[in-house]
Design a protein around this motif. Structure first.
Motif, PDB file in Angstrom:
ATOM      1  N   ASN A 179      -6.511   4.079 -10.730  1.00  0.00           N
ATOM      2  CA  ASN A 179      -6.566   2.785 -11.414  1.00  0.00           C
ATOM      3  C   ASN A 179      -5.416   1.917 -10.921  1.00  0.00           C
ATOM      4  O   ASN A 179      -4.264   2.376 -10.862  1.00  0.00           O
ATOM      5  CB  ASN A 179      -6.431   2.968 -12.925  1.00  0.00           C
ATOM      6  N   ILE A 180      -5.706   0.669 -10.568  1.00  0.00           N
ATOM      7  CA  ILE A 180      -4.642  -0.244 -10.129  1.00  0.00           C
ATOM      8  C   ILE A 180      -4.985  -1.656 -10.542  1.00  0.00           C
ATOM      9  O   ILE A 180      -6.148  -2.079 -10.489  1.00  0.00           O
ATOM     10  CB  ILE A 180      -4.418  -0.149  -8.601  1.00  0.00           C
ATOM     11  N   PHE A 181      -3.972  -2.395 -11.010  1.00  0.00           N
ATOM     12  CA  PHE A 181      -4.162  -3.795 -11.386  1.00  0.00           C
ATOM     13  C   PHE A 181      -2.914  -4.572 -11.000  1.00  0.00           C
ATOM     14  O   PHE A 181      -1.790  -4.102 -11.197  1.00  0.00           O
ATOM     15  CB  PHE A 181      -4.422  -3.950 -12.879  1.00  0.00           C
ATOM     16  N   VAL A 182      -3.118  -5.775 -10.457  1.00  0.00           N
ATOM     17  CA  VAL A 182      -2.017  -6.640 -10.037  1.00  0.00           C
ATOM     18  C   VAL A 182      -1.927  -7.821 -10.997  1.00  0.00           C
ATOM     19  O   VAL A 182      -2.903  -8.555 -11.185  1.00  0.00           O
ATOM     20  CB  VAL A 182      -2.212  -7.145  -8.594  1.00  0.00           C
ATOM     21  N   PHE A 183      -0.753  -8.009 -11.594  1.00  0.00           N
ATOM     22  CA  PHE A 183      -0.511  -9.119 -12.513  1.00  0.00           C
ATOM     23  C   PHE A 183       0.317 -10.198 -11.815  1.00  0.00           C
ATOM     24  O   PHE A 183       1.378  -9.890 -11.266  1.00  0.00           O
ATOM     25  CB  PHE A 183       0.278  -8.657 -13.743  1.00  0.00           C
TER      26      PHE A 183
ATOM     27  N   VAL B  79      -4.534  -8.026  -1.985  1.00  0.00           N
ATOM     28  CA  VAL B  79      -5.159  -7.498  -0.760  1.00  0.00           C
ATOM     29  C   VAL B  79      -4.845  -6.009  -0.615  1.00  0.00           C
ATOM     30  O   VAL B  79      -5.716  -5.187  -0.300  1.00  0.00           O
ATOM     31  CB  VAL B  79      -4.671  -8.278   0.477  1.00  0.00           C
ATOM     32  N   ALA B  80      -3.590  -5.657  -0.858  1.00  0.00           N
ATOM     33  CA  ALA B  80      -3.172  -4.256  -0.750  1.00  0.00           C
ATOM     34  C   ALA B  80      -3.896  -3.379  -1.777  1.00  0.00           C
ATOM     35  O   ALA B  80      -4.267  -2.241  -1.474  1.00  0.00           O
ATOM     36  CB  ALA B  80      -1.661  -4.152  -0.939  1.00  0.00           C
ATOM     37  N   ALA B  81      -4.085  -3.897  -2.983  1.00  0.00           N
ATOM     38  CA  ALA B  81      -4.774  -3.122  -4.026  1.00  0.00           C
ATOM     39  C   ALA B  81      -6.212  -2.821  -3.609  1.00  0.00           C
ATOM     40  O   ALA B  81      -6.717  -1.708  -3.823  1.00  0.00           O
ATOM     41  CB  ALA B  81      -4.744  -3.875  -5.353  1.00  0.00           C
ATOM     42  N   ASN B  82      -6.876  -3.798  -3.008  1.00  0.00           N
ATOM     43  CA  ASN B  82      -8.246  -3.575  -2.535  1.00  0.00           C
ATOM     44  C   ASN B  82      -8.275  -2.540  -1.420  1.00  0.00           C
ATOM     45  O   ASN B  82      -9.169  -1.682  -1.382  1.00  0.00           O
ATOM     46  CB  ASN B  82      -8.851  -4.893  -2.065  1.00  0.00           C
ATOM     47  N   MET B  83      -7.306  -2.591  -0.519  1.00  0.00           N
ATOM     48  CA  MET B  83      -7.206  -1.598   0.545  1.00  0.00           C
ATOM     49  C   MET B  83      -6.974  -0.203  -0.028  1.00  0.00           C
ATOM     50  O   MET B  83      -7.591   0.779   0.399  1.00  0.00           O
ATOM     51  CB  MET B  83      -6.070  -1.974   1.502  1.00  0.00           C
ATOM     52  N   PHE B  84      -6.080  -0.147  -1.016  1.00  0.00           N
ATOM     53  CA  PHE B  84      -5.725   1.140  -1.614  1.00  0.00           C
ATOM     54  C   PHE B  84      -6.919   1.759  -2.338  1.00  0.00           C
ATOM     55  O   PHE B  84      -7.153   2.974  -2.252  1.00  0.00           O
ATOM     56  CB  PHE B  84      -4.555   0.938  -2.583  1.00  0.00           C
ATOM     57  N   LYS B  85      -7.682   0.942  -3.064  1.00  0.00           N
ATOM     58  CA  LYS B  85      -8.839   1.452  -3.799  1.00  0.00           C
ATOM     59  C   LYS B  85      -9.920   2.000  -2.863  1.00  0.00           C
ATOM     60  O   LYS B  85     -10.653   2.926  -3.232  1.00  0.00           O
ATOM     61  CB  LYS B  85      -9.430   0.345  -4.673  1.00  0.00           C
ATOM     62  N   GLU B  86     -10.024   1.464  -1.666  1.00  0.00           N
ATOM     63  CA  GLU B  86     -11.018   1.962  -0.719  1.00  0.00           C
ATOM     64  C   GLU B  86     -10.753   3.416  -0.355  1.00  0.00           C
ATOM     65  O   GLU B  86     -11.691   4.204  -0.194  1.00  0.00           O
ATOM     66  CB  GLU B  86     -11.017   1.097   0.540  1.00  0.00           C
TER      67      GLU B  86
ATOM     68  N   VAL C 216       0.841  -1.206   0.000  1.00  0.00           N
ATOM     69  CA  VAL C 216       0.000   0.000   0.000  1.00  0.00           C
ATOM     70  C   VAL C 216       0.872   1.250   0.000  1.00  0.00           C
ATOM     71  O   VAL C 216       0.598   2.222  -0.725  1.00  0.00           O
ATOM     72  CB  VAL C 216      -0.964   0.005   1.200  1.00  0.00           C
ATOM     73  N   GLU C 217       1.941   1.255   0.790  1.00  0.00           N
ATOM     74  CA  GLU C 217       2.855   2.405   0.819  1.00  0.00           C
ATOM     75  C   GLU C 217       3.451   2.661  -0.564  1.00  0.00           C
ATOM     76  O   GLU C 217       3.610   3.813  -0.986  1.00  0.00           O
ATOM     77  CB  GLU C 217       3.964   2.163   1.835  1.00  0.00           C
ATOM     78  N   ALA C 218       3.786   1.580  -1.278  1.00  0.00           N
ATOM     79  CA  ALA C 218       4.348   1.728  -2.627  1.00  0.00           C
ATOM     80  C   ALA C 218       3.303   2.246  -3.606  1.00  0.00           C
ATOM     81  O   ALA C 218       3.611   3.060  -4.493  1.00  0.00           O
ATOM     82  CB  ALA C 218       4.910   0.398  -3.109  1.00  0.00           C
ATOM     83  N   TYR C 219       2.053   1.808  -3.445  1.00  0.00           N
ATOM     84  CA  TYR C 219       0.984   2.238  -4.353  1.00  0.00           C
ATOM     85  C   TYR C 219       0.686   3.728  -4.206  1.00  0.00           C
ATOM     86  O   TYR C 219       0.247   4.379  -5.165  1.00  0.00           O
ATOM     87  CB  TYR C 219      -0.307   1.469  -4.080  1.00  0.00           C
ATOM     88  N   ASP C 220       0.903   4.256  -3.019  1.00  0.00           N
ATOM     89  CA  ASP C 220       0.577   5.663  -2.746  1.00  0.00           C
ATOM     90  C   ASP C 220       1.698   6.560  -3.262  1.00  0.00           C
ATOM     91  O   ASP C 220       2.414   7.214  -2.520  1.00  0.00           O
ATOM     92  CB  ASP C 220       0.379   5.858  -1.243  1.00  0.00           C
TER      93      ASP C 220
END
Length: 281
Positions: A111-115, A98-105, A70-74
């Motif tokens: 926009n975020i997608f995990v491959f 899990v982190a992507a779902n937390m971040f989107k909230e 999450v820290e990296a996504y921000d």
């Protein structure tokens, strides 16, 4: 739209030249004999190899906690693309999701997608480079995701190991297989299947023959395909000459546009070990 590519630390490093500035890596950790190594750019892989050789135990990796992702996504980017180890090999993918779902909230406008790369090492870098080429060209987020998923489904990964000791220690190779391959001094050409699981693709009586066998397998798989726009990626673990040998064998048979040689980070090192190579395209 701004974008950021984030990878776990199995995204390996250029063998020569500066590191990729467009990747933000989230490190896994490696535990061996009550010692923990953070898999970042400061990790001394040669020291890790020596400790692995001296230990009776297999090194164990631990994926980053969701909060670290999450820290990296921000990062301020509008579009965030995340690439992880195959979900069949590591919990990194699950943690990143899990982190992507937390971040989107808390950032619904992003926009975020995990491959799941369905690969590792050079395969992850191949996926990241695909995303980079699309995003830099201004391709919309959803189309980048669609084209990258297609790329992953067509991604092929092979690897050749000097020793299977780590696989024996961690249970990925059963005791009987380890005895047989050791006694016969067989070198296995291994790969990832369509789901990202490890499988054996071929066998040879020497490492040089294994590299030649791998080149033959790649040539057969690429027969009647136009590879002139594709790049070959090779990760090596403390064996740049072997990586160059693999490059020369493959390029003599298949017309790839280019070849990128990478050096193994910590996670690639604990599986490839000294003398191992991972090839992806």
């Amino acid at each position: 739209m701004s974008f950021q590519i984030i990878g776990d630390s199995c995204c390996d490093y250029p063998y020569l030249g500066d590191d990729y500035t467009w990747i933000k890596r989230v490190p896994l950790t490696i535990d061996l004999d009550n010692e923990t190594f953070v898999d970042d750019e400061e990790l001394r892989c040669a020291l890790l190899i020596s400790k692995m050789a001296a230990s009776r135990n297999a090194p164990k990796s631990a994926c980053p906690a969701p909060g670290i992702f999450v820290e990296a996504y921000d990062c301020g980017a509008d579009d965030v693309y995340v690439v992880t180890l195959s979900d069949k090999l590591s919990g990194s993918y699950g943690s990143a999701v899990v982190a992507a779902n937390m971040f989107k909230e808390s950032h619904p406008e992003k926009n975020i997608f995990v491959f799941s790369s369905k690969s590792a090492a050079s395969g992850e870098i191949a996926v990241c480079q695909k995303i980079l080429s699309l995003a830099e060209a201004g391709v919309p987020f959803n189309e980048v995701v669609t084209q990258t998923l297609e790329f992953i489904n067509n991604l092929t990964t092979y690897f050749i190991l000097e020793t299977l000791e780590v696989f024996r220690k961690n249970g990925r190779l059963n005791h009987l297989q380890a005895i047989i391959t050791g006694a016969l001094k067989l070198k296995l050409v291994m790969g990832a299947d369509e789901t990202g699981n490890i499988c054996v693709r071929g066998k040879a009586l020497s490492i040089d023959r294994a590299v030649a066998k791998m080149a033959e397998l790649i040539a057969e798989r690429c027969r009647n395909l136009d590879m002139s726009a594709r790049t070959l990626y090779i990760t090596h673990c403390q064996c740049p000459d072997r990586a160059r040998q693999a490059r020369d064998y493959v390029l003599a048979k298949v017309g790839f546009k280019d070849c990128v040689i990478l050096r193994a980070g910590g996670i690639s090192t604990i599986y490839a070990n000294a003398g191992g190579i991972v090839v992806a395209y």
